[in-house]
Design an enzyme around this catalytic site. Structure first.
Site, PDB file in Angstrom:
ATOM      1  N   PRO A 146      13.843  -5.827  -0.765  1.00 12.28           N
ATOM      2  CG  PRO A 146      13.225  -7.481   0.596  1.00 12.28           C
ATOM      3  CD  PRO A 146      13.732  -6.022   0.705  1.00 12.28           C
ATOM      4  CG  LEU A 178       1.859  -5.362   4.145  1.00 12.35           C
ATOM      5  CD1 LEU A 178       0.945  -6.108   3.357  1.00 12.35           C
ATOM      6  CD2 LEU A 178       1.775  -5.867   5.799  1.00 12.35           C
ATOM      7  CG  ASP A 188       6.616   1.964   3.081  1.00 14.28           C
ATOM      8  OD1 ASP A 188       7.545   2.611   2.849  1.00 14.28           O
ATOM      9  OD2 ASP A 188       5.460   2.518   3.320  1.00 14.28           O
ATOM     10  CE1 TYR A 247       1.633   6.801   5.893  1.00 15.43           C
ATOM     11  CE2 TYR A 247       2.666   4.490   6.167  1.00 15.43           C
ATOM     12  CZ  TYR A 247       2.566   5.835   5.490  1.00 15.43           C
ATOM     13  OH  TYR A 247       3.320   6.021   4.206  1.00 15.43           O
ATOM     14  CE  LYS A 297       7.083   6.092   3.710  1.00 12.88           C
ATOM     15  NZ  LYS A 297       5.938   5.201   4.113  1.00 12.88           N
ATOM     16  CG  HIS A 343       5.979  10.744   4.940  1.00 12.87           C
ATOM     17  ND1 HIS A 343       5.240  10.153   5.735  1.00 12.87           N
ATOM     18  CD2 HIS A 343       5.363  10.438   3.842  1.00 12.87           C
ATOM     19  CE1 HIS A 343       4.427   9.370   5.328  1.00 12.87           C
ATOM     20  NE2 HIS A 343       4.134   9.554   4.199  1.00 12.87           N
TER      21      HIS A 343
END
Ligand code: A2P
Length: 319
Positions: free
Chosen positions: A13, A17, A43, A48, A77, A110
């Site tokens: 897609p 987000l 994502d 994070y 990642k 990453h």
């Protein structure tokens, strides 16, 4: 939804987000609401520090019957401290456990920067591993192995310049299918984008809104505000859409996937609805002219005094 179709017919897609900077305690609601309102691409990344909460939201959305796993596109990642062929699978496994998934749709290296095991962000030069000790091609072999094992459906890179991609293409069994890079009207990276298109590598645009909530430590100083650019404001008034929506429509118009981060329901909806916007050729040309090679994510952290990495090597000769 609009999709980017891979060689094997899998479809990513185009709007996803972003979850970088989404705080624990907020990201569960954001991901759950996003899926409920029609987002199908999320994502993620272990750095994070919120993948477990993202995973819970995905699991609940599936068990509540809102979506099926096969209708979601989940990207994550490999962090810099898990480079090296033999470390890739363990890095992935931690992410799969946290996300409560048995496969990822897309897994990316990453950064082309290697850190010692267990390091999140480097604080001293000794936290780095020089590139000649663990060549990026070696890490790529590990990526190819998890692809062959079926643990991930597609593999790619992030923050890679042309030279680095070329060095992978020369030696690989499976080429990278995506390069996720900072991409917005002030950083258009035209040569790199052209190079990737030529090599059948999709681009995903991160920080499409200028990473407005980024921690000061990563910022390069005086920053332009993407929302205040006269060209963007003019087009946004013309279309009666917000500047954010124009900024999200702009990569979509170029078949570039885009992952705006938000934890706010109204703004997530706004961002998704950017799919409805058609920019004219003249508007695209106007935006093309405001490029100034400005990075919100400078990469300076990787090039600290004494680091074996330099900004010249990181960003290469792409611009
Ligand atoms: P919030 O999460 O509160 O919505 P980027 O994707 O470039 O990193 O930008 C993310 C930043 O932009 C966050 O601060 C996010 O705040 C904000 N943001 C996301 N969508 C919008 C929007 N439609 N309008 C204004 N700000 C937005």
């Amino acid at each position: 939804m609009k999709y980017l179709e891979f060689k094997n017919k899998d479809r990513m897609p185009v709007v996803g987000l972003g979850t970088w900077k989404s705080a624990k305690g907020e990201v569960y609601g954001a991901v759950y609401d996003a899926i409920k309102m029609g987002y199908r691409h999320i994502d993620c990344a272990p750095i994070y520090e919120n993948e477990a909460e993202v995973g819970l939201a995905i699991k609940d959305a599936i068990s509540d019957g809102i979506v099926r796993r096969e209708d979601l596109w989940i990207t994550s990642k490999l962090w810099n401290s898990s480079h090296g062929r033999e470390n890739v699978q363990a890095g992935l496994q931690k992410t799969l456990t946290d996300l409560q998934l048995d496969y990822l749709d897309l897994y990316l290296i990453h950064w082309p920067v290697t850190l010692k095991p267990g390091i999140g962000f480097p604080r001293i030069p000794d936290d780095f591993i020089p590139p000649d000790l663990i060549p990026i091609q070696d890490t790529w072999k590990g990526m190819e192995e998890i692809l062959e094992m079926g643990l991930v459906k597609h593999i790619g890179v992030s923050n890679f310049n042309m030279q680095k991609i070329e060095s992978l293409l020369k030696n690989c069994s499976y080429p990278p299918e995506v390069n996720q890079i900072e991409f917005h009207p002030l950083l258009q990276q035209k040569k790199l984008v052209e190079f990737c298109k030529w090599n059948n590598i999709f681009i995903t645009a991160y920080s499409p809104l200028g990473s407005r909530d980024q921690k000061k430590m990563l910022k390069p100083g005086q920053e332009p505000d993407l929302f205040d650019q006269p060209v963007i404001l003019g087009i946004s008034e013309e279309h009666k859409k917000t500047p954010a929506q124009i900024l999200i429509a702009w990569p979509i118009m170029q078949n570039i996937s885009v992952i705006p981060k938000s934890v706010n329901k109204e703004r997530m909806m706004q961002n998704l609805r950017a799919l409805e916007i058609e920019l004219s050729q003249a508007e695209m040309e106007k935006i093309s002219e405001i490029d100034r090679g400005f990075r919100y994510v400078s990469g300076k952290l990787w090039a600290m005094n004494g680091s074996p990495y330099t900004l010249e090597d990181l960003w290469g000769l792409d611009e």
